[in-house]
Scaffold this motif. Structure first.
Motif, PDB file in Angstrom:
ATOM      1  N   LEU A 102     -39.941 136.066 127.344  1.00  0.00           N
ATOM      2  CA  LEU A 102     -41.074 136.936 127.661  1.00  0.00           C
ATOM      3  C   LEU A 102     -42.263 136.080 128.088  1.00  0.00           C
ATOM      4  CD1 LEU A 102     -42.174 139.871 127.613  1.00  0.00           C
ATOM      5  CD2 LEU A 102     -42.830 139.480 125.234  1.00  0.00           C
ATOM      6  N   HIS A 103     -42.863 136.438 129.229  1.00  0.00           N
ATOM      7  CA  HIS A 103     -43.959 135.660 129.795  1.00  0.00           C
ATOM      8  C   HIS A 103     -45.030 136.591 130.344  1.00  0.00           C
ATOM      9  CE1 HIS A 103     -46.053 132.510 132.004  1.00  0.00           C
ATOM     10  NE2 HIS A 103     -45.908 133.193 133.125  1.00  0.00           N
ATOM     11  N   ALA A 104     -46.279 136.403 129.901  1.00  0.00           N
ATOM     12  CA  ALA A 104     -47.412 137.180 130.394  1.00  0.00           C
ATOM     13  C   ALA A 104     -47.797 136.645 131.767  1.00  0.00           C
ATOM     14  CB  ALA A 104     -48.580 137.093 129.419  1.00  0.00           C
ATOM     15  N   PHE A 105     -47.262 137.278 132.792  1.00  0.00           N
ATOM     16  CA  PHE A 105     -47.299 136.749 134.153  1.00  0.00           C
ATOM     17  C   PHE A 105     -48.583 137.047 134.901  1.00  0.00           C
ATOM     18  CE2 PHE A 105     -46.362 138.267 138.573  1.00  0.00           C
ATOM     19  CZ  PHE A 105     -46.317 137.028 139.189  1.00  0.00           C
ATOM     20  N   LYS A 106     -49.124 138.255 134.729  1.00  0.00           N
ATOM     21  CA  LYS A 106     -50.268 138.667 135.539  1.00  0.00           C
ATOM     22  C   LYS A 106     -51.315 139.335 134.659  1.00  0.00           C
ATOM     23  CE  LYS A 106     -49.455 140.127 139.700  1.00  0.00           C
ATOM     24  NZ  LYS A 106     -49.098 140.951 140.894  1.00  0.00           N
ATOM     25  N   LEU A 107     -52.599 139.042 134.949  1.00  0.00           N
ATOM     26  CA  LEU A 107     -53.717 139.598 134.183  1.00  0.00           C
ATOM     27  C   LEU A 107     -54.809 140.006 135.151  1.00  0.00           C
ATOM     28  CD1 LEU A 107     -55.166 140.022 131.394  1.00  0.00           C
ATOM     29  CD2 LEU A 107     -56.016 137.686 131.643  1.00  0.00           C
ATOM     30  N   GLY A 108     -55.205 141.267 135.092  1.00  0.00           N
ATOM     31  CA  GLY A 108     -56.299 141.762 135.926  1.00  0.00           C
ATOM     32  C   GLY A 108     -57.412 142.316 135.066  1.00  0.00           C
ATOM     33  N   LEU A 109     -58.661 142.055 135.462  1.00  0.00           N
ATOM     34  CA  LEU A 109     -59.821 142.531 134.703  1.00  0.00           C
ATOM     35  C   LEU A 109     -61.035 142.614 135.607  1.00  0.00           C
ATOM     36  CD1 LEU A 109     -61.750 139.763 134.096  1.00  0.00           C
ATOM     37  CD2 LEU A 109     -59.757 139.237 132.705  1.00  0.00           C
ATOM     38  N   VAL A 110     -62.069 143.268 135.099  1.00  0.00           N
ATOM     39  CA  VAL A 110     -63.354 143.313 135.789  1.00  0.00           C
ATOM     40  C   VAL A 110     -64.270 142.293 135.127  1.00  0.00           C
ATOM     41  CG1 VAL A 110     -65.352 144.726 136.365  1.00  0.00           C
ATOM     42  CG2 VAL A 110     -63.062 145.737 136.395  1.00  0.00           C
ATOM     43  N   HIS A 111     -64.849 141.391 135.929  1.00  0.00           N
ATOM     44  CA  HIS A 111     -65.705 140.367 135.340  1.00  0.00           C
ATOM     45  C   HIS A 111     -66.871 141.023 134.606  1.00  0.00           C
ATOM     46  CE1 HIS A 111     -68.487 136.998 134.943  1.00  0.00           C
ATOM     47  NE2 HIS A 111     -67.423 136.224 135.077  1.00  0.00           N
ATOM     48  N   PRO A 112     -67.125 140.644 133.352  1.00  0.00           N
ATOM     49  CA  PRO A 112     -68.134 141.343 132.541  1.00  0.00           C
ATOM     50  C   PRO A 112     -69.554 141.228 133.059  1.00  0.00           C
ATOM     51  CG  PRO A 112     -67.279 139.411 131.394  1.00  0.00           C
ATOM     52  CD  PRO A 112     -66.401 139.615 132.582  1.00  0.00           C
ATOM     53  N   LYS A 113     -69.852 140.241 133.859  1.00  0.00           N
ATOM     54  CA  LYS A 113     -71.219 140.102 134.367  1.00  0.00           C
ATOM     55  C   LYS A 113     -71.330 140.519 135.827  1.00  0.00           C
ATOM     56  CE  LYS A 113     -74.062 137.096 132.812  1.00  0.00           C
ATOM     57  NZ  LYS A 113     -74.738 135.818 132.416  1.00  0.00           N
ATOM     58  N   THR A 114     -70.423 140.055 136.684  1.00  0.00           N
ATOM     59  CA  THR A 114     -70.545 140.306 138.122  1.00  0.00           C
ATOM     60  C   THR A 114     -69.937 141.636 138.554  1.00  0.00           C
ATOM     61  OG1 THR A 114     -68.434 139.250 138.692  1.00  0.00           O
ATOM     62  CG2 THR A 114     -70.379 137.820 138.489  1.00  0.00           C
TER      63      THR A 114
END
Length: 350
Positions: free
Chosen positions: A310-322
């Protein structure tokens, strides 16, 4: 594929997978460093009639209720500029202000442990965690953890709950984690997780041939007898995993799973439940399953793979400041690549 990629392109909203709920965590104004904290929060009618200490614990969920109550008593947490008692009942229009100097939040010690930092700025770090690294110190693992490494790399993380971590992955799962470097970033990321807008994709290899993709929607709670395990049980917390088949072999399948929720062992439990357990899983697979007629190379590779594939391949987020949409990818670790190569040569589909 590069070891990590960051994209400025907009991530479709329906592709996001968020994790927990921390209402209005971005409704804060702060002009402080991680050491001196100055936060404001405007209440609305949804808080009418609730005790102020309960409300504060919802608004600033990274602090314990007892700690917030003490700050009220000490005059660091004010309501409309006034000191109030923790049992004060909200009218639903108050302005909360928190002005305090943070103290160390952990007794863990900094350790000079190398980190594979995929991305870093003043607000966040994205880390590709290796197989075998524990995230939090605990019983049996007081040192050598990701938290110990973070405290050395960025000493101010000691002032944040869990050294800025907002989610975690298992010791023997590899891949991407985001870490906050200040409280505002931690609030924002916690809210994104709570509202299921953090995009998380895992690659896994399981036993058996999965025909098509689907969704597993089954509640998870602690196993009533074996406390190391989690289990699908009535009364458990909601847990939803979406998955797609990426590669089929004779007796195995490579799958990509997308988390809608983030429960302990979620992917491992869900795939065991549908009778496609993960290769190498030491908790949910009782023994190594070697297909009949397997080559010596395949048999030895399976027996030598002693952690969940098992491998955490991809991570998407909204930058908390920009407010920028960001997407990161981490390549498969060497043992995962080797397992796939062996399956492709020794267990290829007809």
């Amino acid at each position: 594929m590069t070891s990590a990629q960051s994209s400025n392109s907009n991530v479709p909203e329906n592709d996001f997978i968020l994790l927990e709920d921390s209402e209005d965590a971005d409704n804060h104004n702060s002009a402080a460093t991680a050491t001196r904290l100055s936060l404001q929060f405007q209440l609305d009618e949804s808080y009418l009639g609730q005790r102020i200490d309960q409300v504060a614990a919802i608004v600033w969920s990274d602090f314990s209720r007892e700690r917030l109550k003490q700050w009220m008593k000490d005059g660091h947490l004010l309501v409309n500029g006034n000191v109030v008692k923790p049992k004060y009942k909200c009218e639903g229009n108050e302005n909360l202000t928190l002005d305090v100097e943070l103290e160390a939040q952990t007794t863990a010690q900094p350790e000079d442990i190398p980190l594979n930092i995929v991305y870093e700025d003043d607000d966040i770090m994205v880390i590709n965690k290796p197989v075998g690294m524990v995230v939090h110190p605990g019983a049996g693992n007081p040192s050598g953890t990701l938290v110990n490494a973070l405290l050395y790399h960025y000493p101010k993380s000691a002032e944040l709950a869990r050294a800025g971590l907002v989610h975690r992955i298992d010791k023997d799962t590899s891949g991407l984690l985001v870490v906050a470097k200040n409280l505002e970033a931690q609030f924002s990321l916690s809210k994104q997780l709570a509202k299921k807008s953090v995009y998380r994709i895992y690659d896994l290899i399981c036993y058996g041939r999965i025909i098509a993709g689907g969704t597993i929607d089954e509640p998870i709670k602690r196993h009533p007898v074996d406390r190391i395990k989690m289990a699908i049980l009535p009364g458990g917390r909601d847990a939803v995993t979406h998955y797609n088949v990426k590669e089929r072999f004779q007796h195995f399948t490579r799958v990509q799973a997308q988390l809608e929720t983030g429960r302990t062992h979620q992917i491992r439990v869900h795939f065991s439940y549908i009778n496609f357990p993960l290769v190498g899983d030491p908790v949910y697979v009782s023994r190594v399953k070697v297909p009949s007629g397997a080559s010596e190379l395949l048999a030895s590779t399976l027996r030598g793979f002693k952690r969940q594939a098992l491998h955490a391949f991809k991570l998407g987020l909204v930058h908390p400041k920009t407010g920028e949409d960001m997407m990161f990818e981490a390549p498969w670790p060497e043992d995962f690549v080797n397992l796939l190569e062996v399956l492709r040569t020794e267990n290829k589909a007809y």
